[in-house]
Design a protein around this motif. Sequence first.
Motif, short mmCIF file in Angstrom:
data_model
loop_
_atom_site.label_atom_id
_atom_site.label_comp_id
_atom_site.label_asym_id
_atom_site.label_seq_id
_atom_site.Cartn_x
_atom_site.Cartn_y
_atom_site.Cartn_z
N PHE A 9 0.96 -1.20 0.04
CA PHE A 9 -0.09 0.08 -0.09
C PHE A 9 0.74 1.36 0.02
O PHE A 9 0.56 2.51 -0.59
CB PHE A 9 -0.99 -0.03 1.13
N LYS A 10 2.07 1.25 0.77
CA LYS A 10 3.08 2.17 0.61
C LYS A 10 3.24 2.45 -0.80
O LYS A 10 3.46 3.63 -1.23
CB LYS A 10 4.09 2.08 1.66
N PHE A 11 3.67 1.35 -1.40
CA PHE A 11 4.03 1.78 -2.96
C PHE A 11 3.01 2.36 -3.83
O PHE A 11 3.12 3.20 -4.52
CB PHE A 11 4.49 0.33 -3.49
N ILE A 12 1.75 1.64 -3.68
CA ILE A 12 0.49 2.41 -4.27
C ILE A 12 0.22 3.83 -4.07
O ILE A 12 0.04 4.52 -4.90
CB ILE A 12 -0.66 1.40 -4.04
N ASP A 13 0.44 4.09 -2.63
CA ASP A 13 0.45 5.53 -2.38
C ASP A 13 1.08 6.50 -2.96
O ASP A 13 1.09 7.59 -3.48
CB ASP A 13 0.37 5.44 -0.80
N ASN A 14 2.53 5.77 -2.92
CA ASN A 14 3.79 6.80 -3.37
C ASN A 14 3.46 6.85 -5.06
O ASN A 14 3.70 8.04 -5.56
CB ASN A 14 4.82 6.00 -3.23
N VAL A 15 2.97 5.73 -5.75
CA VAL A 15 2.69 6.09 -7.14
C VAL A 15 1.42 7.09 -7.41
O VAL A 15 1.66 8.02 -8.46
CB VAL A 15 2.18 4.70 -7.67
N LEU A 16 0.38 6.76 -6.60
CA LEU A 16 -0.74 7.77 -6.57
C LEU A 16 -0.38 9.36 -6.41
O LEU A 16 -0.67 10.16 -6.90
CB LEU A 16 -1.70 7.48 -5.70
N ASP A 17 0.56 9.51 -5.55
CA ASP A 17 1.25 10.86 -5.25
C ASP A 17 1.39 11.34 -6.57
O ASP A 17 1.52 12.60 -6.79
CB ASP A 17 2.30 10.82 -4.39
#
Length: 766
Positions: free
Chosen positions: A298-306
């Motif tokens: 989820f941290k990976f996904i959040d960073n991508v979404l940023d």
Amino acid sequence: MRFAALLLCLTLCGLVQADPVSLIPLPAQLQRTEGSFKVDSSTSIIVPAHDEAARQSAQYLADLVARTRGLHLEVAEGKATSQAIVFQRNAKAAGAHAEGYTLDVSAQGIRIEAHDDAGLFYGAVTLYQLLTPNTQSGAVDVPALHISDSPRFAWRGVMLDSARHFQSVVDVEKLLDQMAQHKLNVLHWHLTDDQGWRIEIKRYPELTRIGAWRTPPDAGHDGEPERYGGFYSQEQIREVVAYAAARHITIVPEIDMPGHAQAAVASYPEIGVTGKRPPVSVDWGVNPYLYNVDDASFKFIDNVLDEVLALFPSHYIHVGGDEAIKDQWKASPVVQAKIRALHLKDEDALQGWFIGKIGSYLAAHGRRLIGWDEILDGGVPADATVMSWRGTDGAIKAAKLGHDVVMSPAPDLYLDSLQSNLSDETAGRDPVRSLENVYRFKPVPTVLNKAQAAHVLGAQANAWTEHMPSMQHVEHAAFPRLDALSEVVWSPASTHDWKDFLGRLPAQFQRYAAQKVDYADSAFAPVIKVDTNATLKEGKAEVALSNQAGYGDIRYTTDGSAPDDHASLYNKPFTVTWPATIKAAAYASDGSVLAATRTRVIDRAHLLTRAGRELSNCAGSDFRLHVQPMPDATSMTPVYAINVFDTCQQYLAAPLDGISSIHVEVARLERNYALAHDIKLVVSRPYSTPYGEFVVHQDRCDGPVLAAAPLPNPAASARRFALDAPLSTQHGEHTLCLVFTAPTDGPLYAIDRFSLIPAGGAKSSP
């Protein structure tokens, strides 16, 4: 005289229009009045001082008219004057509806009024169409009229799949130009999937170093590239977003999750369930790779979404949510423990929890989640918007639950659906979804009450590109069906009139030609029909001509010469003695070409031959694709019909008297289809030679074998080859069941042409 006076009165009152105004989509209100205004190179476009949005819309109009008609108009700031085109702000224009405008043409000039920027732009688009009613260059007389116009729906969209096949920035911008001219305002940009990751994420460079590229099947052979892919840099994405915004189009990015994640997992295996690195997929369909559900993923996904949020200012962010088969989650002890820890019912509920976390993250950043209708299956955030693709049931369910919805059902609004069953149609899927099918689409299901119907934001058409590897394919699939969609989502439902719409298309085709848009003429293409068996028996053929739309003049020749608008006009079936070559084309009432020439040769060889695309599926499976020789082929032909579940086709009512052998032209194709749980539906047939056989059965697929020929070694033969075999003596007409018995873990085979050969090999006409 009284009749002439009445006709004049009706014309001036707007009830009779001798020269219809060719506008698409049709404005909400249009009233013709007396007179016209001549626009020539001395005509100025006047915009209010210091109104940059008005100037941009005016300049867009001037540039477009210069490019397509050779008419150069100067844009200037100043006060409204007569004998000019004037852009003006008016808070009450078109009832102050968002994106609305009024447009007035009189002998004194042209005036476009709107209260918002988008309205001015759409007024300019309508005027562009008024200025390009034909193929002529230079000055044009614009009929006097009054238009008050605003859209029926807020979401008027097109989805472009850049993950399966990659388009250049120039290609995407060309599509955006055409969307703007159709008053479509949302580009849903599908940027990630199993087959490719197309958006640069600076924090995770492997997504584009690895995930943006795949090694095609049989790479480097038969025209297949060694390496396929590409991605958009963040600078390019900003350019495309700005280009779209200047045309009042919002780009909604799609970052697929939790499924369709194989390219991401190939780049960073630790975000997957197994921790192992798969290749970027070369298989169309449903692949098994999912995101993991741990904190690191989820941290990976959040960073991508940023980074995605920084590039796309759109209110909506699309997260996919479709076709996430849960096998990996089911097989993972860690994921199963997570389900128990969260007190969830099952894997569908876990997907609902997953989507909910993403929705919360987006909401915290001022954005709103939108996803395919599967997001409903496990529960979904209350403010999520649902895009319904599995028919309309998802939209109905979502609207009744209080969710906003966008209608995008398959196959109705899937542009990879074939436009016709013509033998020269390009690659795509069955069933056919014609121009008329799209025009008659109803975005609001009748089962919804008024409050529920208010949740329907609009509709969009989807250009999935598994079988559309080039922008030429996309344009052919999109146009003119996007003309039909534009009228569905812009114009009031009460104004929809299929025949009237067809009458406005010829001018639009001429605009396409001026802009080098490769539109399809499928709706108007002549179908040349003969009864083959009767023709063989009688030595003459009764020929019937038609087209899908039932519109236009079909003109034809019988001597093989090219028809023109002076050739014989078709009005009823006619008889020819064969051999003969029939050529036919379709024309609009103004003499412009609606459909290019189609040809049918009538002689014995052709009457005894069927193209593979003319053969029907055997009973038991209606799945059918029309594909090119290789997955990444960029040519428009050849195209082969296949069924990945059952390699069986039928030649109905084959005339077998005097037939002694068969000749079949075959193409060997890649079996690059991920069928997930549907793999159990693939039919496997016994074979007696190392690579299988081509077999002809009589009447039934388990009927007597009339002919058989072994298939060659795939490693030592060309992709296209011919097979010949003797045919057991038969009489009368029989259905032939044509089967490839090749191993199902090897290549697919498709029939290009199948011919019955008379005794002695005679192919000439009597």
